[in-house]
Design an enzyme around this catalytic site. Structure first.
Site, PDB file in Angstrom:
ATOM      1  N   SER A   1       0.800  -1.227   0.000  1.00 41.71           N
ATOM      2  CA  SER A   1       0.000   0.000   0.000  1.00 41.71           C
ATOM      3  C   SER A   1       0.826   1.268   0.000  1.00 41.71           C
ATOM      4  O   SER A   1       0.373   2.315  -0.477  1.00 41.71           O
ATOM      5  CB  SER A   1      -0.940   0.007   1.210  1.00 41.71           C
ATOM      6  OG  SER A   1      -0.222  -0.208   2.417  1.00 41.71           O
TER       7      SER A   1
ATOM      8  N   HIS B   1      -0.699   5.887   6.603  1.00 42.14           N
ATOM      9  CA  HIS B   1      -0.151   5.705   5.260  1.00 42.14           C
ATOM     10  C   HIS B   1       0.296   7.056   4.717  1.00 42.14           C
ATOM     11  O   HIS B   1      -0.183   8.093   5.171  1.00 42.14           O
ATOM     12  CB  HIS B   1      -1.198   5.102   4.314  1.00 42.14           C
ATOM     13  CG  HIS B   1      -1.311   3.615   4.432  1.00 42.14           C
ATOM     14  ND1 HIS B   1      -1.875   2.999   5.529  1.00 42.14           N
ATOM     15  CD2 HIS B   1      -0.919   2.619   3.592  1.00 42.14           C
ATOM     16  CE1 HIS B   1      -1.831   1.690   5.362  1.00 42.14           C
ATOM     17  NE2 HIS B   1      -1.247   1.436   4.206  1.00 42.14           N
TER      18      HIS B   1
END
Length: 289
Positions: A43, A269
């Site tokens: 990711s 993230h």
């Protein structure tokens, strides 16, 4: 003699014509084919959370249209194949991660010029597991002490040492084997937490566990660096570049979002700034713009 002279004259004229064609400005020449660039990984490579999503990728991969590989490819006119996918482990280099998604190594061949990837953080649920364990431990302890370190320090280090590192070596060797002519760079992970014990806005982790969460990531990044050295892969050191831009910093400064964020769909993230900065570090590691 006249015949021999005629041949000589014709030959001279032909040579002159060839030279003239060769020196005509703008003479037609085939344009060089763009470099073939393949982006693999999890990711952090996919840019999961950064909108808009890439329409050509599986929706389950949460791949961004503005991840670092796409930024590098657009800046240099590369022919990009992006098979990065949120949630990928090193095992997904070799086997299908989900329905309709091929093993990531299938994207590689002898003609590939550049390969980049971030991988390893999802093996044995290391990243997400550590964050969630520390959140639960911190809440359970009333945000006092270092409950996460006390409970998980040994197991996290053991996982990285005994599972993640050999998995990384296997994955990187496979990349080198499948794309033998490519420049290959592995990205480590930008810092989520700073190397200190202090409260962190948006991160519901005990202040005393700050250094521990940083240390787990440092051990993972070290495993990536050792595996890269062993397999002849370059390192794109986004961790070093991200010092001072961890998830505890203010919006506009941080490259990674904290657990509690309204900036994007996927917390913990890289945000859009982070992906742009990761692109710059990656380009430098590959010796491109």
């Amino acid at each position: 003699m006249r015949f021999k002279g005629a041949v000589t004259a014709v030959g001279a004229l032909a040579a002159t014509a060839v030279m003239a064609v060769g020196f005509v400005p703008g003479a037609a020449q085939a344009a060089p084919a763009p470099l073939k660039y393949v982006s693999l990984g999890d990711s952090y490579s996919a840019g999961s959370g950064v909108l808009p999503l890439a329409p050509e990728a599986s929706i389950g991969c949460m791949q961004s249209a503005a991840n670092y590989a796409k930024i590098v490819a657009r800046s240099n006119g590369y022919d990009l194949t992006d098979v990065s996918c949120g949630g990928a482990t090193t095992g997904d280099f070799f086997s299908s991660q989900q329905s309709g998604v091929k093993p990531q190594l299938d994207a590689l061949d002898d003609d590939v010029d550049l390969v980049t990837f971030s991988i390893g953080g999802n093996d044995e649920d290391l990243f997400a597991g550590t964050v969630m364990n520390c959140v639960v431990a911190g809440i359970g302890a009333g945000m006092r002490g270092a409950p996460c370190e006390a409970k998980y320090a040994k197991s996290a280090s053991k996982t990285i040492r005994e599972t993640t590192y050999p998995n990384l070596v296997r994955a990187m060797n496979a990349v080198r084997s499948k794309a033998p002519n490519a420049r290959v760079a592995a990205l480590n992970y930008p810092w989520i937490a700073p190397d200190r014990n202090a409260p962190c806005n948006g991160m519901p982790v005990s202040a005393g566990d700050g250094k521990f969460t940083h240390r787990v990531q440092a051990e993972l990044n070290d495993a990536i660096a050792r595996a890269a050295k062993k397999t002849g892969v370059r390192i794109a050191d986004v961790a070093k570049a991200s010092v001072g831009h961890d998830a505890c910093k203010a919006p506009g400064v941080r490259w990674v979002e904290p657990v509690l964020t309204t900036s994007q769909l996927v917390p913990v993230h890289p945000n859009s700034l982070g992906e742009r900065q990761m692109a710059a570090v990656t380009a430098k590691a590959l010796d491109v713009k």
